[in-house]
Design a protein around this motif. Sequence first.
Motif, PDB file in Angstrom:
ATOM      1  N   ASP A   1      23.081 -15.113  -4.439  1.00  0.00           N
ATOM      2  CA  ASP A   1      22.194 -14.701  -5.342  1.00  0.00           C
ATOM      3  C   ASP A   1      20.795 -14.984  -5.083  1.00  0.00           C
ATOM      4  O   ASP A   1      20.144 -13.933  -5.439  1.00  0.00           O
ATOM      5  CB  ASP A   1      22.275 -15.456  -6.601  1.00  0.00           C
ATOM      6  CG  ASP A   1      23.951 -15.266  -7.152  1.00  0.00           C
ATOM      7  OD1 ASP A   1      24.327 -13.935  -6.782  1.00  0.00           O
ATOM      8  OD2 ASP A   1      24.560 -15.868  -7.942  1.00  0.00           O
ATOM      9  N   HIS A   2      21.040 -15.553  -4.445  1.00  0.00           N
ATOM     10  CA  HIS A   2      19.282 -15.961  -4.250  1.00  0.00           C
ATOM     11  C   HIS A   2      18.682 -14.964  -3.278  1.00  0.00           C
ATOM     12  O   HIS A   2      17.507 -14.271  -3.080  1.00  0.00           O
ATOM     13  CB  HIS A   2      18.882 -17.361  -3.500  1.00  0.00           C
ATOM     14  CG  HIS A   2      17.144 -17.107  -2.951  1.00  0.00           C
ATOM     15  ND1 HIS A   2      16.488 -17.824  -3.869  1.00  0.00           N
ATOM     16  CD2 HIS A   2      17.562 -17.623  -1.487  1.00  0.00           C
ATOM     17  CE1 HIS A   2      15.646 -17.880  -2.544  1.00  0.00           C
ATOM     18  NE2 HIS A   2      15.795 -17.252  -1.649  1.00  0.00           N
ATOM     19  N   TYR A   3      19.929 -14.683  -1.744  1.00  0.00           N
ATOM     20  CA  TYR A   3      19.227 -13.702  -1.179  1.00  0.00           C
ATOM     21  C   TYR A   3      19.381 -12.615  -1.497  1.00  0.00           C
ATOM     22  O   TYR A   3      18.594 -11.199  -1.279  1.00  0.00           O
ATOM     23  CB  TYR A   3      20.860 -14.085  -0.325  1.00  0.00           C
ATOM     24  CG  TYR A   3      20.833 -13.002   1.321  1.00  0.00           C
ATOM     25  CD1 TYR A   3      19.788 -13.727   2.060  1.00  0.00           C
ATOM     26  CD2 TYR A   3      21.044 -11.582   1.254  1.00  0.00           C
ATOM     27  CE1 TYR A   3      19.861 -12.407   3.151  1.00  0.00           C
ATOM     28  CE2 TYR A   3      21.783 -10.855   2.698  1.00  0.00           C
ATOM     29  CZ  TYR A   3      20.480 -11.494   3.572  1.00  0.00           C
ATOM     30  OH  TYR A   3      20.312 -10.804   4.819  1.00  0.00           O
ATOM     31  N   ARG A   4      20.449 -11.568  -2.646  1.00  0.00           N
ATOM     32  CA  ARG A   4      20.433 -10.424  -3.411  1.00  0.00           C
ATOM     33  C   ARG A   4      19.296 -10.546  -4.184  1.00  0.00           C
ATOM     34  O   ARG A   4      19.210  -9.378  -3.911  1.00  0.00           O
ATOM     35  CB  ARG A   4      21.545 -10.688  -4.236  1.00  0.00           C
ATOM     36  CG  ARG A   4      21.873  -9.501  -4.717  1.00  0.00           C
ATOM     37  CD  ARG A   4      22.982  -9.219  -5.621  1.00  0.00           C
ATOM     38  NE  ARG A   4      24.472  -9.407  -5.085  1.00  0.00           N
ATOM     39  CZ  ARG A   4      24.978 -10.634  -5.246  1.00  0.00           C
ATOM     40  NH1 ARG A   4      24.766 -11.871  -5.844  1.00  0.00           N
ATOM     41  NH2 ARG A   4      26.538 -10.885  -4.191  1.00  0.00           N
ATOM     42  N   GLU A   5      18.689 -11.515  -4.538  1.00  0.00           N
ATOM     43  CA  GLU A   5      17.295 -11.639  -5.291  1.00  0.00           C
ATOM     44  C   GLU A   5      16.166 -11.054  -4.195  1.00  0.00           C
ATOM     45  O   GLU A   5      15.204 -10.364  -4.756  1.00  0.00           O
ATOM     46  CB  GLU A   5      16.940 -12.475  -6.038  1.00  0.00           C
ATOM     47  CG  GLU A   5      15.301 -12.576  -6.577  1.00  0.00           C
ATOM     48  CD  GLU A   5      15.690 -14.087  -7.492  1.00  0.00           C
ATOM     49  OE1 GLU A   5      14.569 -14.304  -7.675  1.00  0.00           O
ATOM     50  OE2 GLU A   5      16.399 -14.714  -8.245  1.00  0.00           O
ATOM     51  N   LEU A   6      16.063 -11.561  -2.942  1.00  0.00           N
ATOM     52  CA  LEU A   6      15.543 -11.000  -2.261  1.00  0.00           C
ATOM     53  C   LEU A   6      15.012 -10.066  -1.459  1.00  0.00           C
ATOM     54  O   LEU A   6      14.281  -9.541  -0.585  1.00  0.00           O
ATOM     55  CB  LEU A   6      14.860 -12.199  -1.335  1.00  0.00           C
ATOM     56  CG  LEU A   6      14.238 -13.819  -2.533  1.00  0.00           C
ATOM     57  CD1 LEU A   6      14.310 -14.801  -0.949  1.00  0.00           C
ATOM     58  CD2 LEU A   6      12.897 -13.311  -3.348  1.00  0.00           C
ATOM     59  N   ILE A   7      16.122  -9.127  -1.217  1.00  0.00           N
ATOM     60  CA  ILE A   7      16.617  -8.106  -0.627  1.00  0.00           C
ATOM     61  C   ILE A   7      15.947  -6.570  -1.388  1.00  0.00           C
ATOM     62  O   ILE A   7      17.031  -6.157  -2.405  1.00  0.00           O
ATOM     63  CB  ILE A   7      17.636  -8.620  -0.040  1.00  0.00           C
ATOM     64  CG1 ILE A   7      18.739  -9.140   0.611  1.00  0.00           C
ATOM     65  CG2 ILE A   7      18.513  -6.870   1.414  1.00  0.00           C
ATOM     66  CD1 ILE A   7      17.212  -9.848   1.648  1.00  0.00           C
TER      67      ILE A   7
ATOM     68  N   ILE B   1      24.170  -8.192   1.878  1.00  0.00           N
ATOM     69  CA  ILE B   1      24.528  -8.832   0.984  1.00  0.00           C
ATOM     70  C   ILE B   1      25.841  -9.407   0.886  1.00  0.00           C
ATOM     71  O   ILE B   1      26.496 -10.748   0.724  1.00  0.00           O
ATOM     72  CB  ILE B   1      24.329  -8.132  -0.720  1.00  0.00           C
ATOM     73  CG1 ILE B   1      21.998  -8.246  -0.588  1.00  0.00           C
ATOM     74  CG2 ILE B   1      24.649  -8.876  -2.097  1.00  0.00           C
ATOM     75  CD1 ILE B   1      21.650  -7.511  -1.251  1.00  0.00           C
ATOM     76  N   GLU B   2      27.098  -7.918   0.804  1.00  0.00           N
ATOM     77  CA  GLU B   2      27.951  -8.348   0.704  1.00  0.00           C
ATOM     78  C   GLU B   2      28.315  -9.636   2.112  1.00  0.00           C
ATOM     79  O   GLU B   2      29.650  -9.910   1.885  1.00  0.00           O
ATOM     80  CB  GLU B   2      28.563  -7.187   0.808  1.00  0.00           C
ATOM     81  CG  GLU B   2      29.276  -5.896  -0.277  1.00  0.00           C
ATOM     82  CD  GLU B   2      29.115  -5.109  -0.159  1.00  0.00           C
ATOM     83  OE1 GLU B   2      30.217  -4.473   1.318  1.00  0.00           O
ATOM     84  OE2 GLU B   2      29.628  -4.157  -0.490  1.00  0.00           O
ATOM     85  N   ALA B   3      28.138  -9.027   3.395  1.00  0.00           N
ATOM     86  CA  ALA B   3      28.190 -10.011   4.363  1.00  0.00           C
ATOM     87  C   ALA B   3      27.440 -11.736   4.081  1.00  0.00           C
ATOM     88  O   ALA B   3      29.005 -12.459   4.527  1.00  0.00           O
ATOM     89  CB  ALA B   3      27.492  -9.335   6.212  1.00  0.00           C
ATOM     90  N   VAL B   4      26.960 -11.482   3.220  1.00  0.00           N
ATOM     91  CA  VAL B   4      26.551 -12.859   3.237  1.00  0.00           C
ATOM     92  C   VAL B   4      27.507 -13.549   2.189  1.00  0.00           C
ATOM     93  O   VAL B   4      26.955 -15.832   2.700  1.00  0.00           O
ATOM     94  CB  VAL B   4      24.453 -13.177   2.699  1.00  0.00           C
ATOM     95  CG1 VAL B   4      24.193 -14.176   2.352  1.00  0.00           C
ATOM     96  CG2 VAL B   4      23.779 -12.680   3.792  1.00  0.00           C
ATOM     97  N   ALA B   5      26.939 -12.546   1.402  1.00  0.00           N
ATOM     98  CA  ALA B   5      28.214 -13.522   0.035  1.00  0.00           C
ATOM     99  C   ALA B   5      29.556 -13.648   0.885  1.00  0.00           C
ATOM    100  O   ALA B   5      30.550 -14.754   0.374  1.00  0.00           O
ATOM    101  CB  ALA B   5      28.975 -11.976  -0.967  1.00  0.00           C
ATOM    102  N   ASP B   6      30.323 -13.558   1.988  1.00  0.00           N
ATOM    103  CA  ASP B   6      31.429 -14.025   3.006  1.00  0.00           C
ATOM    104  C   ASP B   6      31.143 -14.707   3.744  1.00  0.00           C
ATOM    105  O   ASP B   6      32.292 -15.495   4.280  1.00  0.00           O
ATOM    106  CB  ASP B   6      32.026 -12.217   3.236  1.00  0.00           C
ATOM    107  CG  ASP B   6      32.344 -11.589   2.345  1.00  0.00           C
ATOM    108  OD1 ASP B   6      32.820 -12.580   0.740  1.00  0.00           O
ATOM    109  OD2 ASP B   6      32.951  -9.918   2.456  1.00  0.00           O
TER     110      ASP B   6
END
Length: 123
Positions: free
Chosen positions: A21-27, A48-53
């Motif tokens: 979620d933090h990553y998604r917010e900053l990209i 973002i999908e790759a980071v989530a997985d």
Amino acid sequence: MTMEDNRIWAFEESLWTGNADHYRELIDDACVMVLPEEPFVLSSTQAIEAVADTPRWSTVTFSEQQVMRPQEGLITIAYRAEAEREGRSGYVAYCTTTMRRLEHDVWRVVQHQQTPPLAIGTS
């Protein structure tokens, strides 16, 4: 107003260690990334999908750090990262990140790239 160097590196570290979620917010929606795993070239949504997985890194250290400010509201950094997480230690990559300011104290990543040393012939 420019972002202070220590805040830049804290921001970058949070991208390696923060949750999805933090990553998604900053990209930024217009971000493009090049990573050393397929499909190699990723849009913001794919990244973002790759980071989530993917399990997040527990620690990351930066060296060979450089900060460039080519124009107001745009920062590009380059560095060597060494990261570890459970099940994977000793990940090393040479990286660049470009971030743009959307408004006062609100920055988003528009470009990120990671190149492992073997890919460029150094260690």
